[in-house]
Design a protein around this motif. Sequence first.
Motif, PDB file in Angstrom:
ATOM      1  N   ALA A  15      -3.144  50.977  68.281  1.00 24.24           N
ATOM      2  CA  ALA A  15      -1.958  50.940  67.417  1.00 24.24           C
ATOM      3  C   ALA A  15      -2.198  51.726  66.129  1.00 24.24           C
ATOM      4  O   ALA A  15      -1.340  52.497  65.685  1.00 24.24           O
ATOM      5  CB  ALA A  15      -1.586  49.489  67.096  1.00 24.24           C
ATOM      6  N   ILE A  16      -3.367  51.540  65.534  1.00 20.98           N
ATOM      7  CA  ILE A  16      -3.684  52.260  64.291  1.00 20.98           C
ATOM      8  C   ILE A  16      -3.714  53.761  64.557  1.00 20.98           C
ATOM      9  O   ILE A  16      -3.152  54.551  63.804  1.00 20.98           O
ATOM     10  CB  ILE A  16      -5.033  51.768  63.712  1.00 20.98           C
ATOM     11  CG1 ILE A  16      -4.917  50.305  63.264  1.00 20.98           C
ATOM     12  CG2 ILE A  16      -5.490  52.665  62.574  1.00 20.98           C
ATOM     13  CD1 ILE A  16      -6.248  49.646  62.915  1.00 20.98           C
ATOM     14  N   GLU A  17      -4.345  54.136  65.663  1.00 18.35           N
ATOM     15  CA  GLU A  17      -4.429  55.568  65.990  1.00 18.35           C
ATOM     16  C   GLU A  17      -3.045  56.166  66.253  1.00 18.35           C
ATOM     17  O   GLU A  17      -2.822  57.357  66.034  1.00 18.35           O
ATOM     18  CB  GLU A  17      -5.367  55.783  67.185  1.00 18.35           C
ATOM     19  CG  GLU A  17      -6.822  55.562  66.789  1.00 18.35           C
ATOM     20  CD  GLU A  17      -7.810  55.610  67.959  1.00 18.35           C
ATOM     21  OE1 GLU A  17      -7.363  55.652  69.125  1.00 18.35           O
ATOM     22  OE2 GLU A  17      -9.030  55.579  67.696  1.00 18.35           O
ATOM     23  N   ALA A  18      -2.119  55.324  66.702  1.00 19.92           N
ATOM     24  CA  ALA A  18      -0.753  55.805  66.967  1.00 19.92           C
ATOM     25  C   ALA A  18       0.127  55.752  65.719  1.00 19.92           C
ATOM     26  O   ALA A  18       1.285  56.154  65.770  1.00 19.92           O
ATOM     27  CB  ALA A  18      -0.130  55.001  68.099  1.00 19.92           C
ATOM     28  N   GLY A  19      -0.406  55.215  64.622  1.00 15.67           N
ATOM     29  CA  GLY A  19       0.347  55.273  63.370  1.00 15.67           C
ATOM     30  C   GLY A  19       0.717  53.948  62.728  1.00 15.67           C
ATOM     31  O   GLY A  19       1.358  53.934  61.676  1.00 15.67           O
ATOM     32  N   ALA A  20       0.318  52.826  63.326  1.00 18.54           N
ATOM     33  CA  ALA A  20       0.592  51.535  62.685  1.00 18.54           C
ATOM     34  C   ALA A  20      -0.275  51.395  61.441  1.00 18.54           C
ATOM     35  O   ALA A  20      -1.455  51.758  61.465  1.00 18.54           O
ATOM     36  CB  ALA A  20       0.312  50.385  63.656  1.00 18.54           C
ATOM     37  N   ASN A  21       0.289  50.862  60.348  1.00 25.93           N
ATOM     38  CA  ASN A  21      -0.522  50.636  59.152  1.00 25.93           C
ATOM     39  C   ASN A  21      -0.404  49.202  58.607  1.00 25.93           C
ATOM     40  O   ASN A  21      -0.929  48.913  57.533  1.00 25.93           O
ATOM     41  CB  ASN A  21      -0.218  51.687  58.065  1.00 25.93           C
ATOM     42  CG  ASN A  21       1.196  51.582  57.553  1.00 25.93           C
ATOM     43  OD1 ASN A  21       2.056  51.050  58.245  1.00 25.93           O
ATOM     44  ND2 ASN A  21       1.446  52.093  56.361  1.00 25.93           N
ATOM     45  N   TYR A  22       0.262  48.335  59.362  1.00 30.33           N
ATOM     46  CA  TYR A  22       0.202  46.886  59.095  1.00 30.33           C
ATOM     47  C   TYR A  22      -0.412  46.242  60.335  1.00 30.33           C
ATOM     48  O   TYR A  22       0.102  46.412  61.445  1.00 30.33           O
ATOM     49  CB  TYR A  22       1.598  46.300  58.820  1.00 30.33           C
ATOM     50  CG  TYR A  22       2.052  46.551  57.405  1.00 30.33           C
ATOM     51  CD1 TYR A  22       1.970  45.547  56.445  1.00 30.33           C
ATOM     52  CD2 TYR A  22       2.527  47.797  57.020  1.00 30.33           C
ATOM     53  CE1 TYR A  22       2.356  45.783  55.131  1.00 30.33           C
ATOM     54  CE2 TYR A  22       2.917  48.040  55.708  1.00 30.33           C
ATOM     55  CZ  TYR A  22       2.831  47.025  54.768  1.00 30.33           C
ATOM     56  OH  TYR A  22       3.208  47.244  53.470  1.00 30.33           O
ATOM     57  N   ILE A  23      -1.505  45.523  60.129  1.00 30.67           N
ATOM     58  CA  ILE A  23      -2.310  45.059  61.254  1.00 30.67           C
ATOM     59  C   ILE A  23      -2.660  43.589  61.061  1.00 30.67           C
ATOM     60  O   ILE A  23      -3.211  43.218  60.025  1.00 30.67           O
ATOM     61  CB  ILE A  23      -3.604  45.900  61.326  1.00 30.67           C
ATOM     62  CG1 ILE A  23      -3.265  47.358  61.658  1.00 30.67           C
ATOM     63  CG2 ILE A  23      -4.564  45.326  62.361  1.00 30.67           C
ATOM     64  CD1 ILE A  23      -2.610  47.575  63.008  1.00 30.67           C
ATOM     65  N   ASP A  24      -2.358  42.784  62.069  1.00 26.92           N
ATOM     66  CA  ASP A  24      -2.663  41.355  61.989  1.00 26.92           C
ATOM     67  C   ASP A  24      -4.023  41.032  62.577  1.00 26.92           C
ATOM     68  O   ASP A  24      -4.466  41.665  63.546  1.00 26.92           O
ATOM     69  CB  ASP A  24      -1.621  40.540  62.766  1.00 26.92           C
ATOM     70  CG  ASP A  24      -0.282  40.472  62.050  1.00 26.92           C
ATOM     71  OD1 ASP A  24      -0.093  41.203  61.065  1.00 26.92           O
ATOM     72  OD2 ASP A  24       0.570  39.679  62.495  1.00 26.92           O
ATOM     73  N   GLY A  25      -4.629  40.004  62.010  1.00 28.10           N
ATOM     74  CA  GLY A  25      -5.850  39.461  62.571  1.00 28.10           C
ATOM     75  C   GLY A  25      -5.941  38.005  62.206  1.00 28.10           C
ATOM     76  O   GLY A  25      -5.134  37.493  61.408  1.00 28.10           O
ATOM     77  N   SER A  26      -6.917  37.338  62.794  1.00 29.94           N
ATOM     78  CA  SER A  26      -7.103  35.920  62.523  1.00 29.94           C
ATOM     79  C   SER A  26      -8.592  35.623  62.506  1.00 29.94           C
ATOM     80  O   SER A  26      -9.334  36.092  63.379  1.00 29.94           O
ATOM     81  CB  SER A  26      -6.397  35.123  63.614  1.00 29.94           C
ATOM     82  OG  SER A  26      -6.463  33.766  63.319  1.00 29.94           O
ATOM     83  N   LEU A  27      -9.034  34.885  61.507  1.00 28.83           N
ATOM     84  CA  LEU A  27     -10.461  34.587  61.393  1.00 28.83           C
ATOM     85  C   LEU A  27     -10.905  33.743  62.588  1.00 28.83           C
ATOM     86  O   LEU A  27     -10.215  32.806  62.990  1.00 28.83           O
ATOM     87  CB  LEU A  27     -10.739  33.842  60.083  1.00 28.83           C
ATOM     88  CG  LEU A  27     -10.408  34.661  58.826  1.00 28.83           C
ATOM     89  CD1 LEU A  27     -10.356  33.756  57.593  1.00 28.83           C
ATOM     90  CD2 LEU A  27     -11.410  35.787  58.622  1.00 28.83           C
TER      91      LEU A  27
END
Lengths: 333, 333
Positions: B209-221
């Motif tokens: 997704a980042i490589e395709a241009g997304a710049n808001y990225i979710d994660g969870s500890l």
Amino acid sequence: MSQSLNILDVSLRDGSHSVRHSFTVEQVRAAAKGLNAAGVRYFEVTHGDGLGGSSLQYGLSKVDELKLIEAAVEEATFSEVSVLLIPGIGTKQDLQAAASIGAKMVRVATHVTEADVAAQHIGLGRELGLKTVGFLMMAHMTPVEKIVEQAKLFESYGAEVVYVTDSAGALLPHEVTARVAALKDTLQCDIGFHAHNNLSMALANTIAAIEAGANYIDGSLRALGAGAGNTQTEVMVAVLEKLGYQTGIDLYKLMDVANEVIAPLMQQPQEISGSSLVLGYAGVYSSFLLHAQKAAQQFGVDERDILMELGQRKTVGGQEDLIYEVAQQLVKA
Amino acid sequence: MSQSLNILDVSLRDGSHSVRHSFTVEQVRAAAKGLNAAGVRYFEVTHGDGLGGSSLQYGLSKVDELKLIEAAVEEATFSEVSVLLIPGIGTKQDLQAAASIGAKMVRVATHVTEADVAAQHIGLGRELGLKTVGFLMMAHMTPVEKIVEQAKLFESYGAEVVYVTDSAGALLPHEVTARVAALKDTLQCDIGFHAHNNLSMALANTIAAIEAGANYIDGSLRALGAGAGNTQTEVMVAVLEKLGYQTGIDLYKLMDVANEVIAPLMQQPQEISGSSLVLGYAGVYSSFLLHAQKAAQQFGVDERDILMELGQRKTVGGQEDLIYEVAQQLVKA
């Protein structure tokens, strides 16, 4: 897409680390029966550190591995049983004993720069009529040219498959692609890939390896293995099916053995914990962890800084003294 | 490489599912303090199903979510607190209440084909001066053209970011790339991506997704979240660093909150279990699982066959009756 993927399940070998070498004959028999019924071509049964690994240094096995191999072979009417052999831990006699009770494959494992110690063991595997594999561990630690050189050595000794083995779970997909593609370009033999999940990339790395030409692929049910565990076999088979690959494996039967046999025997979940993440991030041997923690306490530094520095220095097993030296230098810095 | 990745941690929202909505003020305060200290730009605090989710149907919260949001806001001297709002579960009044106690972002979530129900909520978010985000759930269920159409709707309502949300953990990297790239080509606003790990591809999908241009990225500890959990934030930050991205996050401090605050409150490990794998493989809502298990028992069929058929039919929430119909048809077939 390749129609000839060989899936090799390592639950009963790499998983040995995760259960502290406590596999029983009954557990091995049940898992072997399930893997065989699911149509898994190869699975491995050995102490986590290979034949002869049962020791104070590497952890004592609850049950003699030859008894476990024997039970697995009895259940393996379709599958073939593999054994791991690390020269220096296991001996040629150990391999002869395993072959005499029905093991059909041997994977001779060395550090990625030390294939030359394996010439005789590869030769013996061929003599015994086993499918004979070279297994280059800690494959992230050397540049591509070096792993090509070492793989060529394995091939010259007679290995029919050479594995890129990401023991520390430190590789990223582009690094896997570079390694596997270089071997594929240079070698005549088949190429394999073995992943760990310390950076959450085991399956993505595995797919990268397949796309680059690897056709021997390791996985572990419920990811049971050292560190954060391996590529989770049943998840891999599901994803490979979605991608259009033919694995020849019955996915539901594979899920059944994962959930009904492996899940109940797990001693801890195969999560990416603090320690397994740091080991993958630093790219160091898991056996360094306890030393780094002790040194961190002794010198009042962060264990993560020690491990990162050891990774930078490409420290290898046997250099444990360096851990304390690094800690001391961090205090001064 | 992008220098402007916005990492949004959902431990205190998606993680609410995993702890059965039992978060306490103390837990939220400790996690918020840690996320803030680590330099995480955004984190989300809401019932797992968003504002107003506390109910018999979706699970009662132990502590009123407004109290949890308030505690998080107090700790967030650097970070900004996001809330999730699913129209039909939460109301505009709920959003006003959250904004009045200091929430700075709202993510308005709809099924991937139903952005049109969110127009007023997006409008209200903007009126309240919040960073306002559209969140297209179950993004694997429609072709690329459809998600583009729905994302355009969100943008037309005033959304500043539109998310591709892989709620079932069913997407593979090439499918993520196709979706994010199409949105990037068509929309002026920012693009986000939210993953689940049911097929062990959460981080690989996130990188795609980042490589395709997304710049808001979710994660969870510790991956704390529904199903097999989310992209594990601390692992993602480690891998993004290795890939050369600047996240602005202090990795060690992030690891500390993962291991010292989140790990001790986990009620079960975030493994890929039998159920979470099947849900990702079939691509169906997790709430279908219990129904499918009941129907399987009642009709004597395999729950996996039911779930796969529901996935084929692209069944959505609200169509639970279909589950029993499918089971009945499987018996006849």
